[in-house]
Design a protein around this motif. Structure first.
Motif, short mmCIF file in Angstrom:
data_model
loop_
_atom_site.label_atom_id
_atom_site.label_comp_id
_atom_site.label_asym_id
_atom_site.label_seq_id
_atom_site.Cartn_x
_atom_site.Cartn_y
_atom_site.Cartn_z
N GLY A 624 0.79 -1.23 0.00
CA GLY A 624 0.00 0.00 0.00
C GLY A 624 0.82 1.27 0.00
O GLY A 624 0.29 2.34 0.34
N GLU A 627 -0.52 3.92 -2.36
CA GLU A 627 -1.78 4.55 -1.96
C GLU A 627 -1.55 5.68 -0.96
O GLU A 627 -2.38 6.58 -0.86
CB GLU A 627 -2.71 3.51 -1.35
CG GLU A 627 -3.08 2.38 -2.31
CD GLU A 627 -3.97 1.35 -1.67
OE1 GLU A 627 -4.48 1.63 -0.56
OE2 GLU A 627 -4.14 0.27 -2.25
N ARG A 628 -0.43 5.60 -0.27
CA ARG A 628 -0.15 6.61 0.75
C ARG A 628 0.66 7.78 0.20
O ARG A 628 1.11 8.64 0.95
CB ARG A 628 0.61 5.97 1.91
CG ARG A 628 -0.21 4.96 2.69
CD ARG A 628 0.50 4.53 3.94
NE ARG A 628 1.75 3.81 3.66
CZ ARG A 628 1.82 2.49 3.49
NH1 ARG A 628 0.71 1.76 3.59
NH2 ARG A 628 2.97 1.91 3.23
N ARG A 669 -7.07 3.49 -6.76
CA ARG A 669 -6.88 3.42 -5.32
C ARG A 669 -6.47 4.78 -4.76
O ARG A 669 -6.93 5.18 -3.67
CB ARG A 669 -5.81 2.38 -4.99
CG ARG A 669 -6.20 0.97 -5.38
CD ARG A 669 -5.09 0.00 -5.07
NE ARG A 669 -5.43 -1.36 -5.51
CZ ARG A 669 -4.62 -2.40 -5.40
NH1 ARG A 669 -3.40 -2.24 -4.87
NH2 ARG A 669 -5.00 -3.57 -5.84
N PHE A 670 -5.62 5.46 -5.49
CA PHE A 670 -5.21 6.81 -5.04
C PHE A 670 -6.41 7.75 -5.02
O PHE A 670 -6.59 8.54 -4.09
CB PHE A 670 -4.12 7.32 -5.98
CG PHE A 670 -3.82 8.78 -5.79
CD1 PHE A 670 -3.06 9.21 -4.71
CD2 PHE A 670 -4.31 9.73 -6.69
CE1 PHE A 670 -2.80 10.56 -4.53
CE2 PHE A 670 -4.05 11.07 -6.51
CZ PHE A 670 -3.29 11.50 -5.42
N HIS A 672 -9.51 6.92 -4.69
CA HIS A 672 -10.38 6.52 -3.58
C HIS A 672 -9.87 7.10 -2.26
O HIS A 672 -10.65 7.69 -1.48
CB HIS A 672 -10.45 5.00 -3.50
CG HIS A 672 -11.30 4.50 -2.38
ND1 HIS A 672 -12.67 4.59 -2.36
CD2 HIS A 672 -10.94 3.91 -1.19
CE1 HIS A 672 -13.14 4.09 -1.24
NE2 HIS A 672 -12.11 3.66 -0.50
N ARG A 673 -8.55 6.97 -2.00
CA ARG A 673 -7.99 7.53 -0.76
C ARG A 673 -8.07 9.05 -0.77
O ARG A 673 -8.42 9.67 0.23
CB ARG A 673 -6.54 7.07 -0.62
CG ARG A 673 -5.90 7.51 0.69
CD ARG A 673 -4.42 7.23 0.65
NE ARG A 673 -3.78 7.95 -0.43
CZ ARG A 673 -3.46 9.25 -0.37
NH1 ARG A 673 -3.74 9.96 0.70
NH2 ARG A 673 -2.87 9.83 -1.39
N GLU A 676 -11.70 9.97 -0.11
CA GLU A 676 -12.13 9.68 1.25
C GLU A 676 -11.52 10.67 2.24
O GLU A 676 -12.18 11.10 3.19
CB GLU A 676 -11.74 8.24 1.62
CG GLU A 676 -12.53 7.18 0.87
CD GLU A 676 -14.02 7.28 1.17
OE1 GLU A 676 -14.38 7.65 2.31
OE2 GLU A 676 -14.82 6.96 0.28
N GLU A 677 -10.26 11.04 2.00
CA GLU A 677 -9.64 12.02 2.89
C GLU A 677 -10.39 13.35 2.84
O GLU A 677 -10.69 13.95 3.88
CB GLU A 677 -8.18 12.23 2.50
CG GLU A 677 -7.28 11.06 2.86
CD GLU A 677 -5.84 11.33 2.45
OE1 GLU A 677 -5.58 12.38 1.83
OE2 GLU A 677 -4.98 10.48 2.76
N THR A 680 -13.94 13.06 4.28
CA THR A 680 -13.90 13.04 5.75
C THR A 680 -13.61 14.43 6.30
O THR A 680 -14.21 14.87 7.29
CB THR A 680 -12.82 12.05 6.20
OG1 THR A 680 -13.11 10.76 5.66
CG2 THR A 680 -12.78 11.96 7.71
#
Length: 976
Positions: A624, A627-628, A669-670, A672-673, A676-677, A680
């Motif tokens: 991952g 993704e980070r 995936r990126f 999505h993250r 979501e960040e 949120t």
């Protein structure tokens, strides 16, 4: 004898009195009529008349003598021919000028004064009088034949009828083809003996009967002779002409026979004197030619005998093309020129075995070349390694139809791509890559990309050489076909029958043939005749010359590698060893498939390179790490991958999807993250939002100004130390003021981050659009829950949701609606036409936001509506005036105006208060109806009028509400 024709017959026909069929005949002069006396058939043929009788007969009328006699009917006048003057040079078109000369046209003739002017009307009575007779005359002309024709036909018919009548008197038995007097039946029929006395004595009766029979037979004979004489007279001219022609023909035959005898004697002398010696010389020349042919055969056998050592010498220097060409030429010579030689009976099979051995050697050599070329260091020169060797190997494999050699290169290429050191110089293990920082791993990935680009360039250069050889072979095949067609056309012209030289050569070969060499002599004659120039001789090289040439090249092959290219070029030349290269080389279709396979191999190399890079990428992404990544780091990664993909597409002309697909999956995936960040973060901001007007920092005003200028990107951060500007109370956009909360300011920055990410990574446009749509929907729904749904009371701890909170939420929603078309236009530039359908999400979002804004407006109206209902329910029409109820209404309207005036635009505020005013009218009408107040001019009516005037005065004193009025006339009218 013929009837005499009268010369004084009338030209006008009259109907004959005795004619039953209405035939008109010309009347004859009675004085000139001659009647032919009727004669009976003579018993014997009359003799020719002599003396006075003959003279009288000759003076009678005769068709032969009278046919050229001139009569009045022969008189004809050609007036133009008689009057035309041939001496005049000028011919005019006028009739009189041609007839009477030029003076006639120049002389003017005055009309006579004594002659009247005659017109067609003067002949009218005459024409009417003769019209009927003219019609009869024309009808008679069509029915009645001409007199001359009628007389001629009647004369011929009478003669024919006379002859036929006379012949009919002869009994039919004399006319039979099988008439023979030796037949007793025929004899008895001709000579009836029953008329004679059977006793044998002659009586006077018998004498009379015999005399009568003799006269009858004589009469029959005379009739037949006269008929024959008449027929002979009719055909006498042709008979005498045939007789004279027969005599002339006999004379000519005699002269021809004499000339033939003389010619035969001369021909024999010429043959003896002039032909025997030259023919002997020709035979000796032919014998000498045969000896030369035999000598050439022996030399050819010696060259063939040396072919095996020469092939071995060529193979020792890796001259596969020259060895194969020599083997093919030798086999061609054995089949064509040395067929049946006992000493060479095993040479063909030996050459076949050597050819198979060469095939294996070429395959192994090509495999070794591919392995060494792909395994050498990538830092070496980008030139093709041993280009001549590669061209020789490829041409030899093509010549032997080993068209699967590209599979060997493909296998070696895949093995070379799998070797770690051949792809990346410092390629680490998977677990070591996970321990690297992103900059270290990114530098490693760029090194992998660079090495693979060099790897693909080397493969493309090698495959370009192979492709050029294939195209040369294809071009050689086409040129060979063109030369064959030209040679066939020239051969058809040269072999056309009827040329004198070919006939002479054929006759000479026939006269001087000696055994088996006649065909050779004819072939020599045809070759000498067809060799019209040096160009055709140079373009066609036989297997014998090719064998001697290749044999000579093979003897010097140890000097270097230049002979390989020369032999390859020689083998590619059209016309060399005709019948060998065309049969050995692949067809145009097969060569086209090979060229297509070369391009497919380049595609495969691109796919393999992308697959290896995907493994490097996925090794890093297993835990991952990708993704980070931050947005900037992922943008750097995406740009590096896109650059590598673009370079490979330019090199290989193929759009590989594996690496781009792996990047897309990581991008998803990126995204999505990333989404979501920010979702949120937005949720946290909304949950902590107290829905009060926030100050607008200067950087946010600069941000919206850049958007207005068309820059849908995040502005660069300004360096520290710059002059700080004071924040503003409103956000100014396109001349409007927006009072907003802090969450909306951050929302603007968030959707700009989405747009910036799409600019950096275009491949995620659709996914990012969907996520941004979800973010906008989330803001709309959550703000509705917090404000309209009063969720902020529990979440934030607000005491109540004020009208100011509602107006501020509506204005924030209006700001988002203002920027939705801007966002849509930006995303539309990043999408393909097929992806435009996803833009419909913005239409749905705009509709939801507008519905939300309308609900907030309705909520504000409903607040005032409930207040009006509560206050007006206690309204009583009594002094003092203005009443406390209307004082309270005016107070609430002022509070509402104070809360909304600074937040909403003027037009929206006016529309909102119009709706509130309409609500007040409704509740006032209801209360007045309940109290029974009428528009009757009474005291109650006056009190209500005072309250309404007080309300109108207070409301119109507020800003932007100068035109607001309850309009009592409408209230009383509706009440009635």
């Amino acid at each position: 004898r013929l009837d005499n024709k009268g010369s004084s017959s009338s030209p006008v026909p009259h109907p004959s009195s005795g004619g039953s069929e209405g035939i008109f005949r010309k009347d004859r002069d009675p004085s000139s009529r001659h009647y032919r006396p009727i004669h009976s058939l003579p018993d014997v043929c009359p003799k020719e008349p002599t003396g006075e009788a003959a003279r009288g007969l000759c003076e009678g009328p005769s068709v032969v003598a009278d046919q050229h006699r001139w009569t009045v009917y022969n008189s004809k006048v050609n007036l133009p021919a008689a009057l035309n003057d041939p001496r005049l040079a000028k011919r005019e078109s006028d009739f009189f000028t041609k007839s009477w000369g030029l003076d006639f046209a120049e002389t003017e003739v005055m009309p006579s004064f004594y002659l009247p002017n005659i017109t067609k009307e003067h002949f009218g009575p005459y024409l009417q009088e003769t019209a009927q007779r003219e019609k009869i005359h024309e009808r008679c002309k069509n029915i009645c034949p001409n007199k001359d024709e009628l007389d001629a036909v009647s004369s011929i018919t009478n003669n024919h009828d006379k002859s036929r009548t006379e012949l009919e008197q002869v009994p039919k038995i004399f006319m039979k083809p099988d008439f023979a007097l030796d037949d007793p039946t025929t004899f008895n029929a001709v000579l009836p003996w029953s008329h004679f006395n059977s006793a044998g004595r002659k009586s006077s009766r018998d004498m009379a009967s015999s005399r009568l029979l003799q006269e009858k037979l004589s009469h029959y004979l005379d009739v037949v002779e006269v008929s024959i004489a008449r027929q002979i007279s009719l055909r006498s001219e042709a008979f005498f002409h045939a007789m004279s022609s027969q005599h002339e023909l006999q004379d000519r035959l005699t002269e021809t026979a004499r000339a033939v005898t003389v010619l035969r004697g001369r021909t024999a002398a010429i043959e003896r004197i002039m032909c025997e010696g030259p023919l002997r010389a020709l035979r000796q020349a032919l014998t000498r030619s045969n000896c030369a042919r035999l000598h050439n055969k022996l030399k050819l056998m010696a060259a063939v005998h040396q072919s095996q050592p020469t092939v071995q010498l060529l193979l020792s220097t890796s001259e596969f093309v020259g060895a194969l060409e020599l083997i093919a030429t030798t086999k061609e010579v054995l089949q064509q020129e040395l067929q049946g030689i006992h000493s060479f009976r095993h040479l063909g099979s030996q050459l076949c075995e050597m050819e198979k051995l060469i095939d294996k050697m070429m395959v192994e050599d090509f495999s070794m070349y591919s392995r060494s070329d792909l395994s050498r260091s990538l830092e070496d020169d980008g030139q093709v390694m041993e280009k001549d060797r590669l061209e020789s190997l490829v041409f030899g494999l093509l010549r032997q139809r080993k068209l699967d050699f590209l599979d060997i290169y493909s296998d070696e290429m895949i093995l070379a791509a799998k070797k770690p050191l051949s792809v990346a110089k410092h390629f680490a293990m998977v677990y070591q890559m996970r321990l690297m920082t992103f900059p270290q791993w990114f530098e490693l990935l760029k090194s992998v990309f660079e090495n693979f680009i060099l790897f693909l360039k080397r493969i493309k250069a090698t495959l370009s050489v192979v492709r050029n050889v294939v195209l040369e072979a294809l071009d050689s095949n086409q040129k060979s076909r063109l030369l064959e067609r030209a040679a066939a056309a020239a051969g058809g012209l040269a072999e056309a029958p009827g040329t004198p030289l070919n006939q002479g050569e054929a006759e000479l070969a026939y006269l001087t043939h000696e055994g088996l060499f006649i065909s050779d002599a004819l072939n020599d004659a045809q070759l000498n005749l067809g060799a019209g120039g040096g160009q055709e001789q140079s373009s066609t090289v036989g297997p014998r010359q090719a064998l001697s040439r290749l044999d000579g090249c093979g003897s010097d092959s140890a000097s270097g590698t230049t002979e390989s290219s020369s032999s390859r070029e020689h083998a590619l030349q059209p016309g060399v060893a005709t019948g060998i290269s065309e049969d050995m080389m692949p067809s145009d279709l097969e060569l086209g498939r090979v060229a297509n396979n070369i391009q497919e191999l380049l595609y495969t190399a691109s796919d393999v390179s992308h697959d290896r890079c995907v493994k490097v990428l996925m090794a890093r992404a297993k835990d991952g790490s990708l993704e980070r990544l931050s947005s900037a780091e992922f943008v750097f990664l995406s740009q590096a991958v896109e650059g590598f993909v673009r370079d490979t597409e330019e090199l290989c002309c193929r759009r590989s999807v594996s690496l781009r697909g792996a990047l897309q999956s990581q991008a998803n995936r990126f995204v999505h993250r990333f989404h979501e960040e920010r979702k949120t973060k937005l949720s946290l901001l909304l949950d902590n939002e107290r829905w009060k007007q926030a100050e607008v920092p200067a950087e946010f005003q600069d941000l919206v100004n850049s958007i207005a200028d068309g820059r849908i990107t995040l502005p660069e951060r300004k360096p520290q130390g710059t002059e700080e500007r004071k924040p503003s109370d409103y956000l100014h956009i396109d001349g409007q003021k927006y009072a907003v909360v802090g969450t909306v300011l951050l929302l603007i920055r968030i959707f700009l981050e989405y747009c910036q990410c799409v600019n950096d990574i275009p491949s995620i446009s659709t996914d990012m659009l969907t996520r941004l749509s979800d973010l906008l929907k989330h803001f709309n729904s959550r703000s509705c829950q917090l404000v309209l749904g009063a969720g902020a009371l529990q979440v934030v701890g607000l005491k109540t949701i004020t009208t100011k909170n509602l107006a501020l939420a509506s204005r924030c929603l209006q700001l988002v609606v203002h920027y939705i078309p801007v966002i849509r236009a930006h995303f539309e530039t990043k999408l393909t036409p097929k992806q435009y359908s996803v833009l419909r999400h913005f239409d749905h979002i705009t509709k939801d936001y507008n519905d939300h804004i309308a609900e907030i407006s309705a909520k504000l109206v409903s607040i005032m509506d409930s207040m009006f209902e509560k206050v007006l329910s206690k309204y009583e029409v009594k002094a003092p005036m203005p009443s406390a109820c209307f004082r309270n209404v005016c107070k609430q309207m002022a509070k509402m105006h104070e809360a909304l005036y600074e937040l909403l635009p003027e037009e929206q505020a006016q529309m909102l208060f119009l709706r509130i005013n309409a609500s007040l009218k409704i509740h006032l009408k209801r209360q007045l109806a309940r109290l029974g107040v009428h528009h009757d001019g009474g005291p109650q009516h006056g009190l209500v009028t005072v309250d309404v005037a007080f309300y109108t005065e207070n409301v119109q004193s507020l800003r932007t509400l100068e035109k607001l009025d309850l309009n009592m006339a409408e209230i009383w009218e509706q009440k009635r």
